[in-house]
Design an enzyme around this catalytic site. Sequence first.
Site, mmCIF file in Angstrom:
data_model
loop_
_atom_site.group_PDB
_atom_site.id
_atom_site.type_symbol
_atom_site.label_atom_id
_atom_site.label_comp_id
_atom_site.label_asym_id
_atom_site.label_seq_id
_atom_site.Cartn_x
_atom_site.Cartn_y
_atom_site.Cartn_z
ATOM 1 N N LYS A 190 8.768 41.966 44.674
ATOM 2 C CA LYS A 190 7.969 42.138 45.901
ATOM 3 C C LYS A 190 7.157 43.422 45.873
ATOM 4 O O LYS A 190 6.090 43.502 46.486
ATOM 5 C CB LYS A 190 8.887 42.077 47.129
ATOM 6 N N THR A 247 6.903 44.180 52.968
ATOM 7 C CA THR A 247 6.263 45.137 52.077
ATOM 8 C C THR A 247 4.773 44.878 51.924
ATOM 9 O O THR A 247 3.995 45.800 51.664
ATOM 10 C CB THR A 247 6.952 45.098 50.700
#
Length: 333
Positions: A190, A247
């Site tokens: 991620k 994120t």
Amino acid sequence: MSRRYAVLGAGSWGTALALVLARNGHDVRLWGHDPEAVRSMGVTGHNPRYLTDIPLAAAIQPRIDLASALEDIDALLIAVPSHAFAETLRQLPGQLPAGIPVLWATKGLDAASGGLLHELAGQALPGHPLAVLSGPTFAREVARGLPTAVVLAGHDRAIVQALGHDFHDERFRVYISDDLVGVELGGAVKNVLAIATGIADGLGFGANARAGLITRGLAEVRRLGASLGAEDRTLTGLAGMGDLILTCTDDQSRNRRMGLALGRGESIAAAAETIGEVVEGVRTAGEVGALARRLMVELPICQAVEAIVLGRETPMAAAKNLMERQPGAEFGD
């Protein structure tokens, strides 16, 4: 039941998790690699570099000496950056009490081997139960006690449940898993995808592009996970999709801010200096790219980020190459 924890890593994330443990009644020894910063914590009651406005709880004892931090503890939490994980493990044999659980909140791959961190920990610490904590978390929000949900994964369910209970409270909800591979993989990849979405926003590509990158980025995580034996449901849960959404969409993310800077034409060095903390995705991009090639898994977004951070392509050229790829079925892989 109160327990004694050592937390290795006095950055923002280690400090935030130390605060969670202290809030839940545990004694915490917080160790950092910088003696001056640790001394300052002991004198001022604040971390001098990270979360500077949040006071340390009385139950948190800053320790300069690693042996002192590890003496007679009941559990160990490692919260160092991924590039320091292997070196931290190398310091533990002979100092760590026998058989105690070792968990980590580090997100990334091993820099030397490109492997997952539990593989490294298993080799370095035989006889210790292992677990990884991950999920959609910003350290400052955790430290402030804002509602957060995470995943704690390990193979010994009874020990994982006990560790989860140590962290779990009305503000920090812990879910249990046995899928170490999926939880670690989601936390690593991620960061690379957050750089990608930041680049797209820095280039002014808009909300459509951001949503497309997140969704197709998740497809890449799932594709890589399938090749490594991860459970698909893990990668569509908190440690995968949850962490990816967080994120990629909030500017608290260092990786997203790095992408924004790159998209606006700044250099990696200039952006890193402005951000002031380790940006895991810059290093992880190359490691994920190498892993994908070794496993012969196609990860076009991750590999575009790798090309950008290695200076092989400009952000605009990489974006153009992605958009010009041959069309295919959405679920054809």
